[in-house]
Design a protein around this motif. Sequence first.
Motif, PDB file in Angstrom:
ATOM      1  N   ILE A   1       7.493   2.607   0.357  1.00 44.87           N
ATOM      2  CA  ILE A   1       6.190   3.269   0.537  1.00 44.87           C
ATOM      3  C   ILE A   1       6.267   4.399   1.566  1.00 44.87           C
ATOM      4  O   ILE A   1       6.863   4.256   2.630  1.00 44.87           O
ATOM      5  N   THR A   2       5.642   5.515   1.196  1.00 46.69           N
ATOM      6  CA  THR A   2       5.352   6.596   2.134  1.00 46.69           C
ATOM      7  C   THR A   2       3.864   6.876   2.019  1.00 46.69           C
ATOM      8  O   THR A   2       3.257   6.594   0.990  1.00 46.69           O
ATOM      9  N   CYS A   3       3.254   7.425   3.060  1.00 44.44           N
ATOM     10  CA  CYS A   3       1.808   7.702   3.040  1.00 44.44           C
ATOM     11  C   CYS A   3       1.509   9.038   3.693  1.00 44.44           C
ATOM     12  O   CYS A   3       2.057   9.345   4.757  1.00 44.44           O
ATOM     13  N   HIS A   4       0.626   9.818   3.065  1.00 46.29           N
ATOM     14  CA  HIS A   4       0.036  10.955   3.755  1.00 46.29           C
ATOM     15  C   HIS A   4      -0.879  10.403   4.849  1.00 46.29           C
ATOM     16  O   HIS A   4      -1.792   9.621   4.552  1.00 46.29           O
ATOM     17  N   ALA A   5      -0.667  10.797   6.063  1.00 47.78           N
ATOM     18  CA  ALA A   5      -1.511  10.304   7.158  1.00 47.78           C
ATOM     19  C   ALA A   5      -1.365  11.209   8.375  1.00 47.78           C
ATOM     20  O   ALA A   5      -0.324  11.849   8.568  1.00 47.78           O
ATOM     21  N   SER A   6      -2.421  11.248   9.183  1.00 45.36           N
ATOM     22  CA  SER A   6      -2.416  12.022  10.434  1.00 45.36           C
ATOM     23  C   SER A   6      -1.979  13.466  10.198  1.00 45.36           C
ATOM     24  O   SER A   6      -1.195  14.029  10.949  1.00 45.36           O
ATOM     25  N   GLU A   7      -2.540  14.040   9.132  1.00 43.72           N
ATOM     26  CA  GLU A   7      -2.229  15.429   8.782  1.00 43.72           C
ATOM     27  C   GLU A   7      -3.378  16.357   9.162  1.00 43.72           C
ATOM     28  O   GLU A   7      -3.186  17.323   9.901  1.00 43.72           O
TER      29      GLU A   7
ATOM     30  N   VAL B   1      10.122   5.282  12.039  1.00 38.70           N
ATOM     31  CA  VAL B   1       9.515   5.950  10.888  1.00 38.70           C
ATOM     32  C   VAL B   1       9.853   7.437  10.897  1.00 38.70           C
ATOM     33  O   VAL B   1       9.839   8.086  11.950  1.00 38.70           O
ATOM     34  N   LEU B   2      10.150   7.977   9.721  1.00 36.95           N
ATOM     35  CA  LEU B   2      10.445   9.404   9.589  1.00 36.95           C
ATOM     36  C   LEU B   2       9.177  10.157   9.200  1.00 36.95           C
ATOM     37  O   LEU B   2       8.408   9.711   8.351  1.00 36.95           O
TER      38      LEU B   2
ATOM     39  N   LEU C   1      12.357  15.626   0.825  1.00 38.95           N
ATOM     40  CA  LEU C   1      11.686  14.380   0.488  1.00 38.95           C
ATOM     41  C   LEU C   1      10.217  14.558   0.111  1.00 38.95           C
ATOM     42  O   LEU C   1       9.617  13.642  -0.445  1.00 38.95           O
ATOM     43  N   HIS C   2       9.635  15.727   0.405  1.00 37.51           N
ATOM     44  CA  HIS C   2       8.184  15.886   0.214  1.00 37.51           C
ATOM     45  C   HIS C   2       7.893  17.188  -0.520  1.00 37.51           C
ATOM     46  O   HIS C   2       7.654  18.234   0.082  1.00 37.51           O
ATOM     47  N   ARG C   3       7.883  17.098  -1.849  1.00 37.64           N
ATOM     48  CA  ARG C   3       7.528  18.237  -2.701  1.00 37.64           C
ATOM     49  C   ARG C   3       6.689  17.697  -3.852  1.00 37.64           C
ATOM     50  O   ARG C   3       7.104  16.820  -4.587  1.00 37.64           O
ATOM     51  N   HIS C   4       5.486  18.241  -3.995  1.00 39.00           N
ATOM     52  CA  HIS C   4       4.577  17.814  -5.068  1.00 39.00           C
ATOM     53  C   HIS C   4       4.886  18.583  -6.348  1.00 39.00           C
ATOM     54  O   HIS C   4       4.906  19.822  -6.337  1.00 39.00           O
ATOM     55  N   LEU C   5       5.071  17.874  -7.435  1.00 40.66           N
ATOM     56  CA  LEU C   5       5.323  18.532  -8.709  1.00 40.66           C
ATOM     57  C   LEU C   5       4.159  19.435  -9.097  1.00 40.66           C
ATOM     58  O   LEU C   5       4.363  20.574  -9.537  1.00 40.66           O
TER      59      LEU C   5
ATOM     60  N   LEU D   1      -0.076  -0.872   5.774  1.00 38.19           N
ATOM     61  CA  LEU D   1       0.235  -0.555   4.381  1.00 38.19           C
ATOM     62  C   LEU D   1       1.729  -0.628   4.061  1.00 38.19           C
ATOM     63  O   LEU D   1       2.108  -0.539   2.901  1.00 38.19           O
ATOM     64  N   GLY D   2       2.562  -0.762   5.081  1.00 39.64           N
ATOM     65  CA  GLY D   2       3.997  -0.939   4.847  1.00 39.64           C
ATOM     66  C   GLY D   2       4.794   0.341   4.687  1.00 39.64           C
ATOM     67  O   GLY D   2       5.920   0.315   4.166  1.00 39.64           O
ATOM     68  N   ALA D   3       4.252   1.467   5.139  1.00 41.27           N
ATOM     69  CA  ALA D   3       4.961   2.737   5.005  1.00 41.27           C
ATOM     70  C   ALA D   3       6.166   2.794   5.948  1.00 41.27           C
ATOM     71  O   ALA D   3       6.073   2.406   7.110  1.00 41.27           O
ATOM     72  N   THR D   4       7.279   3.293   5.429  1.00 41.25           N
ATOM     73  CA  THR D   4       8.467   3.523   6.250  1.00 41.25           C
ATOM     74  C   THR D   4       8.682   5.011   6.517  1.00 41.25           C
ATOM     75  O   THR D   4       9.573   5.392   7.274  1.00 41.25           O
ATOM     76  N   ARG D   5       7.858   5.831   5.848  1.00 47.57           N
ATOM     77  CA  ARG D   5       7.828   7.271   6.099  1.00 47.57           C
ATOM     78  C   ARG D   5       6.376   7.723   6.085  1.00 47.57           C
ATOM     79  O   ARG D   5       5.538   7.092   5.450  1.00 47.57           O
ATOM     80  N   ILE D   6       6.108   8.818   6.775  1.00 50.20           N
ATOM     81  CA  ILE D   6       4.758   9.368   6.809  1.00 50.20           C
ATOM     82  C   ILE D   6       4.799  10.817   6.340  1.00 50.20           C
ATOM     83  O   ILE D   6       5.578  11.626   6.860  1.00 50.20           O
ATOM     84  N   GLY D   7       3.953  11.122   5.350  1.00 49.59           N
ATOM     85  CA  GLY D   7       3.803  12.500   4.921  1.00 49.59           C
ATOM     86  C   GLY D   7       3.013  13.282   5.951  1.00 49.59           C
ATOM     87  O   GLY D   7       1.851  12.973   6.223  1.00 49.59           O
TER      88      GLY D   7
END
Length: 464
Positions: A324-330, A373-374, A73-77, A347-353
């Motif tokens: 919505i997913t968000c980069h947070a607490s990284e 949240v995943l 689910l988390h790979r940056h092009l 912000l309504g995120a259901t997943r956290i990066g």
Amino acid sequence: KKKKRKTSYLPPMHRTVTTSILRSIPKLEARLGRIVAPFSTSAAAGWNAAWKRVEAASGDNCEDYRALPKVELHRHLEGAVRLKTILDEARRHHIDHLPGVSLKDSKQVFDYFDVRQSGQITSEDFVKACKEMGMMHVQNAQAKNLISAETGGSVDFLKFDEFERLLEHLMLAELRPYVLTDEPFPDLKSLLDRFDRTQEVFKDHQTFRRIAYEAVEDAWNEGIRLLELRYAPSFCSQGHNHSFQMVLKAIQEGVAEAKSKYDIEVGLICIAVGVMGPEEMEKTVDFAIENKDAFVGFDLAGAETELTQWEDHFARVQAAGIPITCHASEDKTTGHPLNAVTAVERLGATRIGHGVQIIQDSRAMEAVKSHGVLLEVSVTSNYYCGCFPEGSHPARELWDFGIPMSINTDDPGIMALDLQGEYKIWHKNLGFSGNEMKETNVHALNHSFLPEAVKTRVKEAYFA
């Protein structure tokens, strides 16, 4: 001027072709070009059958994990570009200040040093030809080692195809430390610099189409059967004056071409980059909403502080029906544990990066768990970026607490890694069993932003 720029980018140790690199040409190809052997469709199987093969092979080799079906689910092009592609595109666009990039015509150079017109050159002439191509650090002994590795030690000369292949190896070896790493970054700037250097070759439609195609192809060859691939329109266009629409169209074409060849499901996530400011945020939100059929989700990156300033923008994204997913607490310094909770509740995120810093605050852990949240976790990336010291990643503790997670690479091109390597880390270093890693994939499917029918097909085919 260009010569000065070229020599100032890297410390002297990285401007030398080392003996260890020259020792093995096949290894060089695999490590420098991220050349992944084609995945055999006959080897594809459901999780349970594939895991039995891992156990039978002891699981000590990263390749043992490749045949496992996976969801990422988390790979940056922008962070999944092959090194060889960076070299090819730099040469195509005449970006000759990058280390290792030569714009000389290798055939003309070869013919010039083929003094006997025999279609071959000696090791001594190879050194001269390398210097003509800009490979100033190749010496006679190194040249002989290269030729011996290429020809099996049987002869002391090279034909043109061998000459061209070795030149490419040398260029890749010199370029590699400038854009890739396989050790922790000393600071955040070092990571961002590598993104900027890769982004420099993002010159046209053809480039974007190629990197999108290859990113999906690499994912397939790592065993990934459902992929969410994210990119930032603002970052891709920065300094090039590309339209967001052109970049999206090129990426869509590359993804579609790969999907026509490989049985893989792919969804695109649009990233808004907080540090680029309100104007770019507004532009990215507008673009995502206008093209909501092209994206499965929306992400916020580069904004670990003052997340609430984007609340109105994300309200618009939610109103448009975009997940919505968000980069947070990284980040260890700026990634406050409660940032993840803010991303979810404001912000309504259901997943956290990432989200791994929630381990520092039980309130954050409880909130993330209660919201279901995943966390999109990338262990090697977290180590390289200084989130945690080696050997102290909290994935096991978070999992045992009851927080769903998925296994990801984050930036496999920049960090010289792949997903099967991450699976080995989760199994061998973090102690996750086969059933637990299967469960991370089921969690990833359940939290994926792709259509339910697509997720059901993948689940029934590989994780039933």
